[in-house]
Design an enzyme around this catalytic site. Structure first.
Site, PDB file in Angstrom:
ATOM      1  N   TYR A 144     -92.951   8.311  50.326  1.00  0.00           N
ATOM      2  CA  TYR A 144     -92.252   8.397  49.130  1.00  0.00           C
ATOM      3  C   TYR A 144     -92.170   6.923  48.370  1.00  0.00           C
ATOM      4  CZ  TYR A 144     -87.924   9.355  46.345  1.00  0.00           C
ATOM      5  OH  TYR A 144     -87.070   9.708  45.328  1.00  0.00           O
ATOM      6  N   ASP A 145     -91.761   6.085  49.705  1.00  0.00           N
ATOM      7  CA  ASP A 145     -91.598   4.765  49.024  1.00  0.00           C
ATOM      8  C   ASP A 145     -92.719   4.017  48.390  1.00  0.00           C
ATOM      9  OD1 ASP A 145     -89.357   5.408  50.607  1.00  0.00           O
ATOM     10  OD2 ASP A 145     -89.294   3.447  51.732  1.00  0.00           O
ATOM     11  N   GLU A 146     -93.855   4.092  49.168  1.00  0.00           N
ATOM     12  CA  GLU A 146     -95.343   3.663  48.826  1.00  0.00           C
ATOM     13  C   GLU A 146     -95.582   4.339  47.399  1.00  0.00           C
ATOM     14  OE1 GLU A 146     -95.681   0.686  49.595  1.00  0.00           O
ATOM     15  OE2 GLU A 146     -95.273   0.070  51.587  1.00  0.00           O
ATOM     16  N   ASN A 189     -74.945  18.260  51.355  1.00  0.00           N
ATOM     17  CA  ASN A 189     -74.739  18.589  52.721  1.00  0.00           C
ATOM     18  C   ASN A 189     -73.363  18.699  53.229  1.00  0.00           C
ATOM     19  OD1 ASN A 189     -77.358  19.139  53.273  1.00  0.00           O
ATOM     20  ND2 ASN A 189     -77.618  17.487  55.076  1.00  0.00           N
ATOM     21  N   GLY A 206     -72.561   6.304  60.840  1.00  0.00           N
ATOM     22  CA  GLY A 206     -71.938   6.588  59.703  1.00  0.00           C
ATOM     23  C   GLY A 206     -71.446   5.249  58.965  1.00  0.00           C
ATOM     24  N   THR A 209     -74.236   2.314  54.453  1.00  0.00           N
ATOM     25  CA  THR A 209     -73.776   2.600  53.011  1.00  0.00           C
ATOM     26  C   THR A 209     -74.680   3.158  52.000  1.00  0.00           C
ATOM     27  OG1 THR A 209     -74.304   0.175  52.096  1.00  0.00           O
ATOM     28  CG2 THR A 209     -72.181   0.563  53.550  1.00  0.00           C
ATOM     29  N   ARG A 210     -74.120   3.816  51.115  1.00  0.00           N
ATOM     30  CA  ARG A 210     -74.772   4.028  49.750  1.00  0.00           C
ATOM     31  C   ARG A 210     -73.740   3.883  48.521  1.00  0.00           C
ATOM     32  NH1 ARG A 210     -77.984   4.260  53.238  1.00  0.00           N
ATOM     33  NH2 ARG A 210     -79.867   5.583  53.708  1.00  0.00           N
ATOM     34  N   ASP A 273     -83.883   4.640  57.997  1.00  0.00           N
ATOM     35  CA  ASP A 273     -82.898   4.751  57.219  1.00  0.00           C
ATOM     36  C   ASP A 273     -82.257   3.538  56.820  1.00  0.00           C
ATOM     37  OD1 ASP A 273     -81.024   7.647  56.847  1.00  0.00           O
ATOM     38  OD2 ASP A 273     -79.926   5.771  56.422  1.00  0.00           O
TER      39      ASP A 273
HETATM   40  P1  NAD Z   1     -85.350  17.525  42.901  1.00  0.00           P
HETATM   41  O1  NAD Z   1     -85.911  17.681  43.933  1.00  0.00           O
HETATM   42  O2  NAD Z   1     -84.050  18.313  42.269  1.00  0.00           O
HETATM   43  O3  NAD Z   1     -86.291  17.364  41.425  1.00  0.00           O
HETATM   44  C1  NAD Z   1     -87.755  17.270  41.481  1.00  0.00           C
HETATM   45  C2  NAD Z   1     -88.481  18.225  40.808  1.00  0.00           C
HETATM   46  O4  NAD Z   1     -89.668  18.013  40.754  1.00  0.00           O
HETATM   47  C3  NAD Z   1     -88.108  19.548  41.137  1.00  0.00           C
HETATM   48  O5  NAD Z   1     -87.707  20.613  40.053  1.00  0.00           O
HETATM   49  C4  NAD Z   1     -89.545  20.197  41.682  1.00  0.00           C
HETATM   50  O6  NAD Z   1     -89.847  21.157  41.830  1.00  0.00           O
HETATM   51  C5  NAD Z   1     -90.631  19.294  40.800  1.00  0.00           C
HETATM   52  N1  NAD Z   1     -91.804  18.739  41.449  1.00  0.00           N
HETATM   53  C6  NAD Z   1     -92.197  18.278  42.567  1.00  0.00           C
HETATM   54  N2  NAD Z   1     -93.500  17.929  42.853  1.00  0.00           N
HETATM   55  C7  NAD Z   1     -93.951  18.667  41.635  1.00  0.00           C
HETATM   56  C8  NAD Z   1     -95.424  18.457  41.279  1.00  0.00           C
HETATM   57  N3  NAD Z   1     -96.220  18.148  42.253  1.00  0.00           N
HETATM   58  N4  NAD Z   1     -95.595  19.117  40.208  1.00  0.00           N
HETATM   59  C9  NAD Z   1     -94.595  19.693  39.187  1.00  0.00           C
HETATM   60  N5  NAD Z   1     -93.392  19.590  39.632  1.00  0.00           N
HETATM   61  C10 NAD Z   1     -92.846  19.070  40.873  1.00  0.00           C
HETATM   62  O7  NAD Z   1     -85.037  15.937  42.592  1.00  0.00           O
HETATM   63  P2  NAD Z   1     -84.070  15.031  41.595  1.00  0.00           P
HETATM   64  O8  NAD Z   1     -83.041  14.569  42.533  1.00  0.00           O
HETATM   65  O9  NAD Z   1     -83.960  15.767  40.331  1.00  0.00           O
HETATM   66  O10 NAD Z   1     -85.071  13.796  41.436  1.00  0.00           O
HETATM   67  C11 NAD Z   1     -85.893  13.914  40.101  1.00  0.00           C
HETATM   68  C12 NAD Z   1     -86.494  12.298  40.143  1.00  0.00           C
HETATM   69  O11 NAD Z   1     -85.574  11.236  40.340  1.00  0.00           O
HETATM   70  C13 NAD Z   1     -87.695  12.226  41.338  1.00  0.00           C
HETATM   71  O12 NAD Z   1     -88.940  11.795  40.793  1.00  0.00           O
HETATM   72  C14 NAD Z   1     -86.853  11.404  42.071  1.00  0.00           C
HETATM   73  O13 NAD Z   1     -87.811  10.496  43.166  1.00  0.00           O
HETATM   74  C15 NAD Z   1     -85.914  10.395  41.301  1.00  0.00           C
HETATM   75  N6  NAD Z   1     -84.955  10.040  41.990  1.00  0.00           N
HETATM   76  C16 NAD Z   1     -83.898  10.709  42.280  1.00  0.00           C
HETATM   77  C17 NAD Z   1     -82.640  10.167  43.058  1.00  0.00           C
HETATM   78  C18 NAD Z   1     -81.427  10.986  42.999  1.00  0.00           C
HETATM   79  O14 NAD Z   1     -80.501  10.323  43.827  1.00  0.00           O
HETATM   80  N7  NAD Z   1     -81.199  12.285  42.592  1.00  0.00           N
HETATM   81  C19 NAD Z   1     -82.857   8.700  43.370  1.00  0.00           C
HETATM   82  C20 NAD Z   1     -83.835   7.891  43.161  1.00  0.00           C
HETATM   83  C21 NAD Z   1     -85.132   8.756  42.520  1.00  0.00           C
HETATM   84  N1  UDP Z   2     -77.007  11.517  55.970  1.00  0.00           N
HETATM   85  C1  UDP Z   2     -75.947  12.038  56.729  1.00  0.00           C
HETATM   86  N2  UDP Z   2     -75.743  13.450  56.968  1.00  0.00           N
HETATM   87  C2  UDP Z   2     -76.570  14.317  56.203  1.00  0.00           C
HETATM   88  C3  UDP Z   2     -77.285  13.703  55.406  1.00  0.00           C
HETATM   89  C4  UDP Z   2     -77.533  12.353  55.146  1.00  0.00           C
HETATM   90  O1  UDP Z   2     -75.316  11.154  57.550  1.00  0.00           O
HETATM   91  O2  UDP Z   2     -76.316  15.405  56.364  1.00  0.00           O
HETATM   92  C5  UDP Z   2     -77.170  10.021  55.544  1.00  0.00           C
HETATM   93  C6  UDP Z   2     -78.521   9.593  55.707  1.00  0.00           C
HETATM   94  O3  UDP Z   2     -78.956   9.282  57.057  1.00  0.00           O
HETATM   95  C7  UDP Z   2     -78.394   8.512  54.821  1.00  0.00           C
HETATM   96  C8  UDP Z   2     -77.424   8.715  53.719  1.00  0.00           C
HETATM   97  O4  UDP Z   2     -76.625   9.881  54.567  1.00  0.00           O
HETATM   98  O5  UDP Z   2     -77.982   7.311  55.576  1.00  0.00           O
HETATM   99  C9  UDP Z   2     -77.872   8.980  52.431  1.00  0.00           C
HETATM  100  O6  UDP Z   2     -78.823  10.143  52.924  1.00  0.00           O
HETATM  101  P1  UDP Z   2     -79.734  11.011  51.559  1.00  0.00           P
HETATM  102  O7  UDP Z   2     -80.714  11.809  52.173  1.00  0.00           O
HETATM  103  O8  UDP Z   2     -78.704  11.665  50.839  1.00  0.00           O
HETATM  104  O9  UDP Z   2     -80.345   9.746  50.660  1.00  0.00           O
HETATM  105  P2  UDP Z   2     -81.167   8.413  50.978  1.00  0.00           P
HETATM  106  O10 UDP Z   2     -81.283   8.188  52.554  1.00  0.00           O
HETATM  107  O11 UDP Z   2     -82.610   8.815  50.598  1.00  0.00           O
HETATM  108  O12 UDP Z   2     -80.420   7.236  50.271  1.00  0.00           O
END
Ligand code: NAD
Ligand code: UDP
Length: 319
Positions: A144-146, A189, A206, A209-210, A273
């Site tokens: 994901y990151d890369e 969750n 725990g 932070t976020r 994480d």
């Molecule tokens: P989500 O999983 O609810 O939505 C992603 C959508 O993309 C879903 O509807 C899924 O079915 C669709 N999808 C996945 N792969 C696909 C593909 N190959 N072709 C067509 N559709 C595809 O997630 P979200 O939270 O709504 O995230 C939306 C975007 O924002 C993502 O790109 C995610 O990386 C980015 N983002 C979200 C957050 C967050 O906190 N919600 C944070 C950082 C980045």
């Molecule tokens: N996390 C947790 N319990 C859960 C789900 C997530 O403690 O049931 C923690 C997770 O390890 C991370 C933070 O909450 O430190 C945010 O996790 P999330 O998956 O929401 O997003 P991201 O790690 O991508 O920021």
């Protein structure tokens, strides 16, 4: 009225964006493969005269005549993006190239939903856009990151090579209604566990932070970035809420707001994480007309709790 393509439009963020852009009077095409998104998120829009939905996987080419593209398609929850890591990278990279190809044909504006994950487990706090990050390129999160880092690079190449008006936003943890009940991210969750009276699963101690941003604040920031004129500002720009909470604090606020008697248990911390995450949003404030989040965590959580209470009262079925 603009014709706008949204990839991932049936997901959590995408469904809110579809609603917003239709409300603003635009013509919206939503494409989605429903990997993590759901028809129920957009069902209420299906009769809208300016809305179309196409089941399509963005790793395959697609074509449309549009003026703007929001590239949101990609699973965002660690459990889903790690489920098929090769597919995640394909979606991030090949999918981005397919969306950029549409932008190039149409000379359309195109926005990339990048992520705070490009900073990895950051060594600089809060994280400004100039920080290059601290990412494990081999770890479980790297698909994901890369993938997202490569997509940012592709967007900048299309800007430099072809002059495509690209927009890169780095999204920090965003939550709200329309998150999937099984999404696996921390806010959904904890709320679902609290409402069901199940154990609250804190990973690690725990103390990581976020900084949690409510969906309405985020949509406003993202749309401002797309609409900004002149269109010479590519970003990247952080879009997030700068108020930082530990995961322990989040758990106690959710318990308090739900009135739940759920017990907290600790589970192993997933590898790589990030320990601390907090956006520096000075650039967004400056470039996006003073944009900043207005919804406080408790207020946003109450709205999200109400959403999940409604879903759970119907046995977990959406509508
Ligand atoms: P989500 O999983 O609810 O939505 C992603 C959508 O993309 C879903 O509807 C899924 O079915 C669709 N999808 C996945 N792969 C696909 C593909 N190959 N072709 C067509 N559709 C595809 O997630 P979200 O939270 O709504 O995230 C939306 C975007 O924002 C993502 O790109 C995610 O990386 C980015 N983002 C979200 C957050 C967050 O906190 N919600 C944070 C950082 C980045
Ligand atoms: N996390 C947790 N319990 C859960 C789900 C997530 O403690 O049931 C923690 C997770 O390890 C991370 C933070 O909450 O430190 C945010 O996790 P999330 O998956 O929401 O997003 P991201 O790690 O991508 O920021």
């Amino acid at each position: 009225m603009k014709r706008i393509l949204i990839s991932g439009g049936a997901g959590f963020i995408g469904s809110h964006l579809c609603e917003r852009l239709l409300r603003d009077g635009n013509d919206v095409i939503c494409i989605d493969n429903y990997f993590t998104g759901h028809k129920s998120n957009i069902r209420h829009l299906l009769n809208h005269p300016n809305f179309e939905v196409i089941r399509h996987d963005i790793i395959y080419p697609y074509t449309a005549q549009v003026e703007e593209i929001y590239n949101l398609a990609c699973p965002a929850s660690p459990i889903y993006y790690q489920h098929d890591p090769i597919k995640t990278t394909q979606t991030s990279v090949i999918g981005a190239m397919n969306m950029l190809a549409i932008a190039r044909c149409n000379r359309a504006r195109i926005l990339q939903a990048s992520t705070s994950e490009v900073y990895g487990d950051p060594l600089v706090h809060p994280q400004p856009e100039e920080y290059w990050g601290h990412v494990n390129p081999l770890g479980l999160r790297s698909c994901y990151d890369e993938g997202k880092r490569c997509a940012e690079s592709l967007f900048m190449s299309y800007f430099r090579e072809y002059g495509i008006p690209v927009k890169i936003i780095r999204i920090f943890n965003t939550y709200g209604p329309n998150m999937d009940i099984n999404d696996g991210r921390v806010v959904s969750n904890f709320i679902v566990q609290a409402l069901r009276g199940e154990q609250i699963t804190i990973y690690g101690d725990g103390e990581q932070t976020r900084s949690f941003q409510y969906i309405d604040d985020f949509i406003e920031g993202m749309v401002r970035m797309m609409e900004r004129t002149p269109d010479d500002f590519t970003g990247p720009v952080n879009i997030g809420n700068p108020h930082e909470f530990t995961i322990n604090e989040l758990a106690s606020i959710v318990l308090e707001l739900t009135g739940s008697k759920s017990k907290i248990i600790h589970m192993p911390l997933p590898s790589d994480d990030p320990q601390q995450r907090n956006p520096d949003i000075s650039l967004a404030r400056k470039m996006l007309d003073g944009w900043e989040p207005t919804v406080q965590l408790r207020e946003g959580l109450l709205k999200t709790i109400a959403y999940f209470e409604n879903i759970l009262s119907r046995g977990g079925v959406r509508h």
